[in-house]
Design a protein around this motif. Structure first.
Motif, PDB file in Angstrom:
ATOM      1  N   SER A   1       0.833  -1.228  -0.076  1.00 34.99           N
ATOM      2  CA  SER A   1       0.009   0.204  -0.047  1.00 34.99           C
ATOM      3  C   SER A   1       0.923   1.147   0.002  1.00 34.99           C
ATOM      4  O   SER A   1       0.555   2.188  -0.702  1.00 34.99           O
ATOM      5  CB  SER A   1      -1.261  -0.192   1.146  1.00 34.99           C
ATOM      6  OG  SER A   1      -0.194   0.072   2.424  1.00 34.99           O
TER       7      SER A   1
ATOM      8  N   PRO B   1      -2.762   7.942   2.727  1.00 39.69           N
ATOM      9  CA  PRO B   1      -3.388   6.347   2.297  1.00 39.69           C
ATOM     10  C   PRO B   1      -4.820   6.310   3.074  1.00 39.69           C
ATOM     11  O   PRO B   1      -5.380   5.456   2.303  1.00 39.69           O
ATOM     12  CB  PRO B   1      -2.345   5.607   3.117  1.00 39.69           C
ATOM     13  CG  PRO B   1      -1.117   6.083   3.401  1.00 39.69           C
ATOM     14  CD  PRO B   1      -1.600   7.699   3.292  1.00 39.69           C
TER      15      PRO B   1
ATOM     16  N   ASP C   1      -5.512   1.677   5.237  1.00 34.35           N
ATOM     17  CA  ASP C   1      -5.454   1.356   3.729  1.00 34.35           C
ATOM     18  C   ASP C   1      -6.599   0.432   3.589  1.00 34.35           C
ATOM     19  O   ASP C   1      -6.426  -0.504   2.836  1.00 34.35           O
ATOM     20  CB  ASP C   1      -4.102   1.066   3.289  1.00 34.35           C
ATOM     21  CG  ASP C   1      -3.406   0.021   4.094  1.00 34.35           C
ATOM     22  OD1 ASP C   1      -4.236  -0.657   5.145  1.00 34.35           O
ATOM     23  OD2 ASP C   1      -2.374  -0.305   4.252  1.00 34.35           O
TER      24      ASP C   1
END
Length: 296
Positions: free
Chosen positions: A42, A71, A98
């Motif tokens: 991520s 994020p 995330d």
């Protein structure tokens, strides 16, 4: 960084992206064209960890590589959704930080979702900023190594050795934390947002004004009573330094930082996400060195 309310438009974008995945033809090869595993992380912080652990046996990339992208607020594009759906492993933080990665990975039968929060067995109520504890990162590296060892047993020895190498890589950070513990005895800090508490607790620094920090993290306004209490603590020099997340803006935060400077209380500047093209070790050491200066 402030958590934001998910707007209907944002949900629509994500749903459209997820729906689109089903229309893409799947690759006949479960890994990349060179025969290696593919890992999509991520953020750049977790991509760095994964690259060290996977070594030459995987192609690793990060969805978010720039500090300017949050994020928590990120909206994946179709290309990102496709990339995640075709990866062998989607590697993320978890705890809602995330969440878009979770949703994208779960639309694919071939993508295994690996979350640091799960590897660490963290409760849903845990602070999501797991990377601000070097021990968490070391344990996450070992957890990823164990996962890769099961997925690709032929290279188990390499993955396990690489996890040990990652621990050694982070040694300058863990050494600095141990060094600061002596200087931090009896010291108190106020953080403007609850992003750094793992590291502060590792060092042994007492925290004050946590109600304020939690309110900022949840994107709510601190109550007048909470604001008054922390102002009093700063004015009475019951705080040894103020730790500011420079990626969070707001009138209340600015007022308290200004007050601290007026009272000659050191202000330590940290960021929630990694500076561009900066290693985890360099990032954390730059922050810890500021804390060391504030404590001296």
């Amino acid at each position: 960084m402030k958590k934001t309310v998910i707007l209907i438009s944002s949900m629509t974008v994500l749903l459209a992206v997820i729906l689109g995945i089903a229309l893409w033809p799947k690759s006949s090869d479960d890994s990349s064209s060179n025969g290696k595993l593919t890992i999509v992380a991520s953020t750049n912080v977790y991509a760095e960890l994964a690259k060290t652990v996977a070594g030459d046996q995987a192609n690793v990339s990060a969805v978010i590589e720039k500090q300017s992208v949050s994020p928590e607020d990120y909206e994946p594009t179709n290309d990102v959704a496709k990339k995640v759906s075709q990866a062998d492993i989607a590697f993320g933080n978890g705890l809602g930080y995330d969440a878009w990665l979770n949703k994208l990975a779960k639309t694919s039968k071939q993508t295994q979702l690996v979350l640091v929060s799960d590897l660490l067995k963290k409760d849903k109520s845990a602070n999501p900023h797991l990377w601000n504890d070097p021990d968490n990162m070391v344990n996450a590296a070992q957890g990823l190594a164990d996962t890769l060892s099961k997925k690709d047993p032929a290279h188990k020895a390499e993955y396990q050795q690489n996890a040990k190498a990652y621990k050694e890589k982070l040694q300058p950070v863990t050494d600095k934390v141990a060094e600061l513990k002596e200087k931090a005895k009896g010291k108190t800090a106020f953080e403007t947002e609850s992003v750094y508490e793992y590291m502060l607790k590792d060092i042994g620094i007492q925290l004050t004004g946590t109600d304020f920090a939690d309110a900022i993290a949840e994107d709510t306004d601190p109550s007048p009573a909470v604001m008054k209490k922390i102002q009093s603590s700063i004015q009475n020099h019951q705080v040894d330094f103020v730790l500011q997340n420079t990626q969070t803006t707001g009138g209340d935060v600015a007022k308290l930082v200004k007050l601290a400077k007026a009272e000659n209380i050191p202000v330590v500047n940290v960021t929630e996400t990694s500076p561009d093209k900066t290693s985890y070790v360099d990032w954390k050491l730059s922050e810890l060195n500021q804390i060391e200066k504030a404590l001296s």
